[in-house]
Motif scaffolding. Structure first.
Motif, PDB file in Angstrom:
ATOM      1  N   GLN A 233     -10.125  -1.784 -13.514  1.00 47.71           N
ATOM      2  CA  GLN A 233      -9.310  -0.809 -12.564  1.00 47.71           C
ATOM      3  C   GLN A 233      -8.359  -0.064 -13.240  1.00 47.71           C
ATOM      4  O   GLN A 233      -7.938   0.829 -13.023  1.00 47.71           O
ATOM      5  CB  GLN A 233      -8.807  -1.596 -11.293  1.00 47.71           C
ATOM      6  CG  GLN A 233     -10.143  -2.120 -10.488  1.00 47.71           C
ATOM      7  CD  GLN A 233      -9.645  -3.315  -9.494  1.00 47.71           C
ATOM      8  OE1 GLN A 233      -8.612  -3.458  -9.472  1.00 47.71           O
ATOM      9  NE2 GLN A 233     -10.732  -3.909  -8.905  1.00 47.71           N
ATOM     10  N   LEU A 236      -9.569   2.681 -15.457  1.00 43.95           N
ATOM     11  CA  LEU A 236      -9.980   3.984 -14.619  1.00 43.95           C
ATOM     12  C   LEU A 236      -8.960   4.536 -14.121  1.00 43.95           C
ATOM     13  O   LEU A 236      -9.100   5.647 -13.974  1.00 43.95           O
ATOM     14  CB  LEU A 236     -11.144   3.240 -13.623  1.00 43.95           C
ATOM     15  CG  LEU A 236     -12.295   2.791 -14.015  1.00 43.95           C
ATOM     16  CD1 LEU A 236     -13.114   2.056 -12.963  1.00 43.95           C
ATOM     17  CD2 LEU A 236     -13.093   3.687 -14.901  1.00 43.95           C
ATOM     18  N   ARG A 237      -7.877   3.805 -13.956  1.00 42.23           N
ATOM     19  CA  ARG A 237      -6.652   4.786 -13.223  1.00 42.23           C
ATOM     20  C   ARG A 237      -6.240   5.586 -14.124  1.00 42.23           C
ATOM     21  O   ARG A 237      -5.749   6.671 -13.778  1.00 42.23           O
ATOM     22  CB  ARG A 237      -5.400   3.589 -13.096  1.00 42.23           C
ATOM     23  CG  ARG A 237      -5.470   2.952 -11.598  1.00 42.23           C
ATOM     24  CD  ARG A 237      -4.239   2.354 -11.327  1.00 42.23           C
ATOM     25  NE  ARG A 237      -3.780   1.338 -12.142  1.00 42.23           N
ATOM     26  CZ  ARG A 237      -4.145   0.230 -11.852  1.00 42.23           C
ATOM     27  NH1 ARG A 237      -4.778  -0.243 -10.656  1.00 42.23           N
ATOM     28  NH2 ARG A 237      -3.584  -0.996 -12.556  1.00 42.23           N
ATOM     29  N   GLY A 240      -8.953   8.426 -13.835  1.00 38.41           N
ATOM     30  CA  GLY A 240      -9.141   8.916 -12.665  1.00 38.41           C
ATOM     31  C   GLY A 240      -8.145  10.146 -12.076  1.00 38.41           C
ATOM     32  O   GLY A 240      -7.727  10.198 -11.153  1.00 38.41           O
ATOM     33  N   THR A 241      -7.890  10.940 -13.174  1.00 43.71           N
ATOM     34  CA  THR A 241      -7.115  12.163 -12.830  1.00 43.71           C
ATOM     35  C   THR A 241      -7.963  13.110 -11.796  1.00 43.71           C
ATOM     36  O   THR A 241      -9.038  13.277 -11.931  1.00 43.71           O
ATOM     37  CB  THR A 241      -6.574  12.964 -14.192  1.00 43.71           C
ATOM     38  OG1 THR A 241      -8.087  13.430 -14.795  1.00 43.71           O
ATOM     39  CG2 THR A 241      -5.788  12.151 -14.798  1.00 43.71           C
ATOM     40  N   PRO A 251     -18.173  12.574  -7.967  1.00 45.90           N
ATOM     41  CA  PRO A 251     -17.461  11.795  -8.745  1.00 45.90           C
ATOM     42  C   PRO A 251     -17.089  11.841  -9.882  1.00 45.90           C
ATOM     43  O   PRO A 251     -18.155  12.355 -10.746  1.00 45.90           O
ATOM     44  CB  PRO A 251     -18.089  10.482  -8.359  1.00 45.90           C
ATOM     45  CG  PRO A 251     -19.136  10.628  -7.377  1.00 45.90           C
ATOM     46  CD  PRO A 251     -19.463  12.070  -7.230  1.00 45.90           C
ATOM     47  N   LEU A 253     -14.658  11.461 -14.148  1.00 44.75           N
ATOM     48  CA  LEU A 253     -13.503  10.961 -14.705  1.00 44.75           C
ATOM     49  C   LEU A 253     -13.140  11.420 -15.770  1.00 44.75           C
ATOM     50  O   LEU A 253     -14.133  12.339 -16.357  1.00 44.75           O
ATOM     51  CB  LEU A 253     -14.023   9.287 -15.142  1.00 44.75           C
ATOM     52  CG  LEU A 253     -14.079   8.312 -14.121  1.00 44.75           C
ATOM     53  CD1 LEU A 253     -14.958   7.161 -14.804  1.00 44.75           C
ATOM     54  CD2 LEU A 253     -12.881   7.901 -13.413  1.00 44.75           C
ATOM     55  N   TRP A 273     -17.294   1.430 -12.572  1.00 47.38           N
ATOM     56  CA  TRP A 273     -17.443   2.779 -11.810  1.00 47.38           C
ATOM     57  C   TRP A 273     -18.869   3.104 -11.176  1.00 47.38           C
ATOM     58  O   TRP A 273     -18.798   3.381 -10.195  1.00 47.38           O
ATOM     59  CB  TRP A 273     -16.675   3.766 -12.725  1.00 47.38           C
ATOM     60  CG  TRP A 273     -16.593   4.940 -12.100  1.00 47.38           C
ATOM     61  CD1 TRP A 273     -15.729   5.460 -11.074  1.00 47.38           C
ATOM     62  CD2 TRP A 273     -17.400   6.230 -12.463  1.00 47.38           C
ATOM     63  NE1 TRP A 273     -15.772   6.822 -10.762  1.00 47.38           N
ATOM     64  CE2 TRP A 273     -16.879   7.185 -11.611  1.00 47.38           C
ATOM     65  CE3 TRP A 273     -18.313   6.847 -13.366  1.00 47.38           C
ATOM     66  CZ2 TRP A 273     -17.302   8.949 -11.766  1.00 47.38           C
ATOM     67  CZ3 TRP A 273     -18.629   7.967 -13.603  1.00 47.38           C
ATOM     68  CH2 TRP A 273     -18.298   8.721 -12.752  1.00 47.38           C
ATOM     69  N   ARG A 316     -14.553  15.943 -18.774  1.00 47.21           N
ATOM     70  CA  ARG A 316     -15.041  15.042 -17.902  1.00 47.21           C
ATOM     71  C   ARG A 316     -16.502  14.414 -18.136  1.00 47.21           C
ATOM     72  O   ARG A 316     -17.300  15.221 -18.510  1.00 47.21           O
ATOM     73  CB  ARG A 316     -14.498  15.558 -16.462  1.00 47.21           C
ATOM     74  CG  ARG A 316     -13.026  15.880 -16.270  1.00 47.21           C
ATOM     75  CD  ARG A 316     -12.974  16.526 -15.004  1.00 47.21           C
ATOM     76  NE  ARG A 316     -12.774  15.395 -14.109  1.00 47.21           N
ATOM     77  CZ  ARG A 316     -11.501  14.692 -13.939  1.00 47.21           C
ATOM     78  NH1 ARG A 316     -10.538  14.969 -14.581  1.00 47.21           N
ATOM     79  NH2 ARG A 316     -11.490  13.458 -12.916  1.00 47.21           N
TER      80      ARG A 316
END
Length: 438
Positions: A233, A236-237, A240-241, A251, A253, A273, A316
């Motif tokens: 997590q 991924l933060r 996760g823009t 979805p 990243l 994810w 991405r």
């Protein structure tokens, strides 16, 4: 109060305010004892309403009498019983197919703030750990059966995971309970039955506490998995823009923060994810991710997984599934532009503000399209897409509005999606099916 009641009540303490408790009642030892214990507890404690659910798989003749046995048990305990018949799909593993059918039925039954209680015990947990260990499972698999998890709109809880089968049997005999012995449980051609009847007796002869030790190891793995989830997590933060193409509903990243991690952390973050979207490959089959990550900037790498594909575009990674993987949609005539036009397999398109004069047609890029722009003259559509960095997977699905053979607008692209005077705007609502976003 019987000794098993105290740990059971403690295990169920987080669920005391649930709207309902549903007991998965096979009629076997563990579910019979669980139901009986709950009925005893409700005489002295305030508990949610209790019902029992029996799933009839129809896989053997003996099973036809089990609903009647469960009904008699429930009648004696004053517990409502629901019998659900399921169709088990043919496949390589009857065990897995039956389990899938059973839990699909449970998921459809359980509503919000309701809990399904399952009687699996410590010996079951030990067997699960050993079974998965022999299959080469990772930490998540070796965590075996979780004590609780989401199920449908509600939750599933296993409150007897700290109780041995011997304790359950002793309780049943003390209380004079009868239970069903499934004939298939002695068929050692099933892997779990082989472990139960051939392997565990040998282990416990040498190590009497084998089941307890294995269950404890599963708990350690579950704790380790929680830490891995927390790490994922965090990673991924950073990735996760928000993308300017969030309106695609796909979805995604940012690749660079993921690529900077060690290979093990990359896999950990992506497993976390992707788990919402698809089954994941084992550790030995991640070459597709390596190829996608390391491809040239101008490449179009794709990593195909069980239920979709991971694409790379614009720095991405994008998860595509469902309609996004179907052939490009067909064009259509927009006969009633005052209403939204449904695009088969591609969402819908509509006008915001005014309405363009007809006759109108919605089509898709074939190559060679040219668009007339104010103060810029005629511009090649491919170049316009390149200027805006439109992901390649979306270019063939962007609705193009034509009047006769003149390209009037491209949906959702600022400056290309409206009339010169701004009287109307073309808005596309892409398909959202099977994206795993709910």
């Amino acid at each position: 109060m019987p000794s098993l009641s105290i740990p059971l009540l403690q295990a169920l303490s987080p669920w005391r305010n649930a709207k309902a408790w549903h007991v998965a009642l096979s009629g076997g030892l563990d579910s019979t004892v669980l139901l009986h214990l709950l009925v005893q507890l409700r005489q002295t404690h305030s508990l949610p309403p209790i019902t029992a659910v029996h799933i009839h798989h129809g896989l053997q003749a003996a099973a036809d009498g089990w609903p009647d046995h469960c009904q008699a048990l429930c009648d004696g305990l004053s517990v409502p019983l629901q019998v659900i018949r399921v169709q088990v799909q043919a496949g390589a593993s009857v065990e897995r197919a039956a389990r899938d059918a059973r839990y699909q039925a449970f998921a459809a039954l359980i509503r919000a703030e309701e809990v399904l209680l399952v009687g699996q015990h410590r010996d079951d947990q030990a067997e699960t750990l050993l079974f998965r260990l022999l299959r080469g499972a990772g930490v998540n698999g070796l965590a075996a059966m979780p004590r609780q998890r989401r199920l449908g709109a509600g939750h599933l809880c296993r409150p007897l995971l700290d109780v041995s089968r011997a304790q359950l049997e002793a309780y049943a005999l003390e209380q004079g309970l009868g239970w069903i012995e499934d004939p298939s449980n002695v068929q050692t051609d099933f892997s779990r039955n082989y472990l139960r009847h051939e392997v565990f007796p040998v282990l416990t002869q040498r190590w009497p506490q084998a089941a307890a030790s294995l269950a404890r190891s599963a708990a350690h793995c579950a704790e380790a998995q929680e830490l891995l989830d927390e790490l994922a997590q965090q990673d991924l933060r950073d990735a996760g823009t928000v993308t300017e193409f969030a309106w695609l509903g796909v979805p995604s990243l940012e690749l660079a923060p993921i690529a900077r991690l060690s290979p093990a952390r990359q896999r950990n973050a992506l497993r976390h994810w992707l788990a919402a979207f698809t089954q994941l490959p084992d550790t030995d089959h991640w070459a597709g991710w390596n190829a996608l990550r390391d491809a040239r900037e101008d490449a179009q790498p794709v990593w195909k997984l069980a239920k979709g594909e991971l694409h790379r575009a614009g720095g991405r990674i994008w998860w595509l599934s469902g309609d996004w993987l179907c052939p490009h949609p067909a064009p259509g005539v927009w006969a009633q532009p005052d209403q939204a036009l449904v695009l088969p397999g591609n969402g819908q398109v509509r006008f915001v503000g005014g309405i363009a004069d007809g006759p109108l047609q919605v089509s898709y890029r074939q190559g060679g399209e040219v668009m007339a722009l104010e103060q810029r003259g005629h511009r090649d559509l491919k170049r316009l897409f390149n200027e805006r960095g439109i992901p390649l997977f979306a270019r063939g699905r962007l609705p193009l509005l034509y009047r006769n053979e003149q390209l009037l607008a491209v949906a959702n692209l600022n400056g290309l999606d409206s009339s010169p005077c701004g009287r109307w705007q073309l808005q596309w609502l892409p398909t959202s099916s099977d994206q795993g976003l709910s």
